[in-house]
Design a protein around this motif. Sequence first.
Motif, PDB file in Angstrom:
ATOM      1  N   GLU A  30       3.302 -15.435  14.540  1.00 31.03           N
ATOM      2  CA  GLU A  30       3.963 -16.718  14.783  1.00 31.03           C
ATOM      3  C   GLU A  30       2.955 -17.856  14.675  1.00 31.03           C
ATOM      4  O   GLU A  30       3.208 -18.881  14.039  1.00 31.03           O
ATOM      5  CB  GLU A  30       4.594 -16.721  16.176  1.00 31.03           C
ATOM      6  N   HIS A  31       1.812 -17.669  15.263  1.00 30.56           N
ATOM      7  CA  HIS A  31       0.805 -18.731  15.310  1.00 30.56           C
ATOM      8  C   HIS A  31       0.337 -19.141  13.919  1.00 30.56           C
ATOM      9  O   HIS A  31       0.161 -20.326  13.641  1.00 30.56           O
ATOM     10  CB  HIS A  31      -0.386 -18.265  16.150  1.00 30.56           C
ATOM     11  N   ALA A  91       3.098  -6.771  20.776  1.00 34.60           N
ATOM     12  CA  ALA A  91       3.286  -8.079  21.426  1.00 34.60           C
ATOM     13  C   ALA A  91       2.226  -9.066  20.948  1.00 34.60           C
ATOM     14  O   ALA A  91       2.528 -10.217  20.603  1.00 34.60           O
ATOM     15  CB  ALA A  91       3.227  -7.911  22.944  1.00 34.60           C
ATOM     16  N   ARG A  92       0.993  -8.630  20.902  1.00 37.69           N
ATOM     17  CA  ARG A  92      -0.083  -9.511  20.432  1.00 37.69           C
ATOM     18  C   ARG A  92       0.148  -9.923  18.982  1.00 37.69           C
ATOM     19  O   ARG A  92       0.018 -11.098  18.624  1.00 37.69           O
ATOM     20  CB  ARG A  92      -1.415  -8.763  20.533  1.00 37.69           C
ATOM     21  N   ASP A  93       0.514  -8.949  18.150  1.00 36.68           N
ATOM     22  CA  ASP A  93       0.624  -9.220  16.720  1.00 36.68           C
ATOM     23  C   ASP A  93       1.789 -10.153  16.380  1.00 36.68           C
ATOM     24  O   ASP A  93       1.669 -10.982  15.479  1.00 36.68           O
ATOM     25  CB  ASP A  93       0.747  -7.905  15.947  1.00 36.68           C
ATOM     26  N   VAL A  94       2.910 -10.011  17.064  1.00 33.33           N
ATOM     27  CA  VAL A  94       4.018 -10.927  16.748  1.00 33.33           C
ATOM     28  C   VAL A  94       3.631 -12.354  17.130  1.00 33.33           C
ATOM     29  O   VAL A  94       3.991 -13.312  16.427  1.00 33.33           O
ATOM     30  CB  VAL A  94       5.366 -10.523  17.400  1.00 33.33           C
ATOM     31  N   ARG A 153      13.148 -15.307  18.055  1.00 35.32           N
ATOM     32  CA  ARG A 153      12.321 -16.505  18.044  1.00 35.32           C
ATOM     33  C   ARG A 153      12.032 -16.991  16.638  1.00 35.32           C
ATOM     34  O   ARG A 153      11.368 -18.009  16.466  1.00 35.32           O
ATOM     35  CB  ARG A 153      10.981 -16.128  18.693  1.00 35.32           C
ATOM     36  N   GLY A 154      12.467 -16.203  15.640  1.00 33.75           N
ATOM     37  CA  GLY A 154      12.254 -16.611  14.262  1.00 33.75           C
ATOM     38  C   GLY A 154      10.935 -16.161  13.672  1.00 33.75           C
ATOM     39  O   GLY A 154      10.530 -16.624  12.602  1.00 33.75           O
ATOM     40  N   ILE A 155      10.249 -15.265  14.346  1.00 35.42           N
ATOM     41  CA  ILE A 155       8.981 -14.760  13.817  1.00 35.42           C
ATOM     42  C   ILE A 155       9.261 -13.824  12.639  1.00 35.42           C
ATOM     43  O   ILE A 155      10.215 -13.041  12.667  1.00 35.42           O
ATOM     44  CB  ILE A 155       8.199 -14.034  14.942  1.00 35.42           C
TER      45      ILE A 155
END
Lengths: 436, 321
Positions: free
Chosen positions: A220-221, A213-216, A246-248
């Motif tokens: 994205e960021h 969860a953190r890495d996706v 979400r397009g990540i």
Amino acid sequence: MTEYLLRGARPLGGEPVDVRISGGVIVALGTGLSDDGAHVVDAQDHVLLPGLVDLHTHLREPGREDAETVASGTRAAALGGFTAVHAMANTNPVADTAGVVEQVFHLGRRAGWVDVFPVGAVSIGLEGERLAELGAMADSEARVRVFSDDGKCVWDPVLMRRALEYVKAFDGVIAQHAQEPRLTEHAQMHEGVVSAQIGLAGWPAVAEEAIIARDVLLAEHVGSRLHVCHLSTAGSVEIVRWAKGRGIDVTAEVTPHHLLLTDELARGYDARFKVNPPLRTQADVEAVRAGLADGTIDIVATDHAPHPVEDKDCEWAAAAFGMTGRETALSVVQHAMVETGLLDWEGVARVLSTAPARIGRVEDRHGRPIAVGEPATLTLVDPAARRTVDPRTQATASPNTPYFDRELPGRVVATFLRGRPTVLDGAPVEQEGASA
Amino acid sequence: MEHLLSAGDLSRTDAVRILDTAAELAATQGREIKKLPTLRGRTVVNLFFEDSTRTRISFETAAKRLSADVINFAAKGSSVSKGESLKDTALTLQAMGADAVVIRHHASGAPHLLASSGWLQAAVVNAGDGTHQHPTQALLDAYTLRRHLVGPQPLGQDLAGLRVAIVGDVLHSRVARSNVDLLHTLGARVTLVAPPTLLPVGVETWPCEVSYHLDEVLAQGLDAVMMLRVQRERMSSAGGGFFPSPLEYSRRYGLDARRLAALPSHAVVLHPGPMNRGLEISATAADSSRSVIVEQVANGVAVRMAVLYLLLAGGRREDVS
């Protein structure tokens, strides 16, 4: 170079055709092709796939030649239908410099069984503190594009962010071993009903899911490419599905053993079932199968982790994590995905060849279409065959297969690497010196 | 019965048979000469990878009272610390002709491995493995409960209907796991009481009830309360930080004088030892007339005599397994 004619093969499980191979490429496709001057391979009812690509494997050399060498490991890979393997960086010395990745690359070339693409370490010594010289590895002869501290999680969120950003300069990808270290101290197996009963310290699903969860979100960021290694839980599938929606730019892999085996196998304390991430529950198995079928999980990779007998023939807590799988991967995928109707052979080609080749950025040579003019890098499999797995007859130097005494479907009949057979009639074709 | 690895492997018939045998053997232990000739010429090895003087002495006494030859093998430093592997130790014991191996090991499953690996032919008795099982402790607890709470003719009886609370560090406790299995098999109703941090994920599938509140459970009326040892280091961050402080633990889960007084008059207090007086159990409770803690030690010898007897002298018969 010998020419070959595959008689009556079914490309991606489709209609039978003859395939003529010459000069390293496919020169003709059609029915009733002449076998003039060619070595004929009877491929009736056999499925023809692009050569398999293993994005996640351990060759152990340099450092643990007692467990596996590049030569034994790549021979096993060819027998498993692979034409390319990405060798993980947790060797000794760690593959964290251009020198080590080039050494592994050259050992692979000399062996000649498959293309060996070294994975570079993200951090120096896998210590999770300072970035290794990723650019030097990318620019080396080994042309590294996949970076991973596999075996250890890149836990520091700042280091992970920097790594994700940095590899954008050479189209690299960070392959994360998602394991929150504090939540998994002394962990021995999946935390749940079985661990509670048999008294082994638990490895909770949340320790994997929290990192993914953190890495996706990090990916994205900073707009980077993330690959999730050996995803094993239903929750992880959900998170990756959400991220893709979400397009990540995230891809994910599952191992064959997480598609088939569960934590129930730990009950006998047989350490051949000890692996990291651990075998999960039946509900997780169902979820990763569904995720692989619907494309949430992009690929199957073996995480083949050879260990000598003494590292498994002991108390569970003292045993090493890991299981072999290069010679059984295709069979397990056939058993868990094809025979259950979740995936057709075109799907198998996608998850075991096309997609891993693309993620590893070797799609110019691997995972190619089966078409005239394309490299003859191919795997021919007899899906009707069945065999009982026996570690003594495997090519890998280590006996820690979790499928011992288990009957599995399918048999690799032939493997071709740029027109040259590495396996014919199910047997390895020894090479004269270096090649490829 | 070929080995004794887990209390969960015992049927009601097996368990009652062990308890009855222990009672018969205990009756001989009031004599001036306590030694019985039953296991003369047989060799029992106490293979202890973990320090436990109490359990080792109990097994040693039991074996000697049955005239077995006893070898104490203190195998500190196992394969975990790169000493001799369990396999080599087992092969050595096999070569020496051990008839039974009593094993205490810090790794869960080590007795199971010893029994199933083919490394040795001896009967294997689990004397505590990691956080898994300690079946003879559960048997001696059941024996003690039966003596006090089932009467006047306990032979042949199980523990049907008894209400037992097991209080403390269930997560790390092989005693709790063994007792939940055995007490359930014998018909008792078990409630585990612990802070949520000291209960394993998955405990909801065990054949017992679970509570976070000792006072509520005491108010339901218990026949017995079993206090588990809580290691003080569990509260430190390095030890896992399972609870904030020893004081908070004893306030919420300790058996103090007030809680002792809340027990019905017939109820008994058990503790597998060694006790942390002032942490999980107050001196008042430990030394009270309700406490059967010292008697548990004596009963341990009788139960272990019964287990060795059934495994080595009578246990190979079909009707026992």
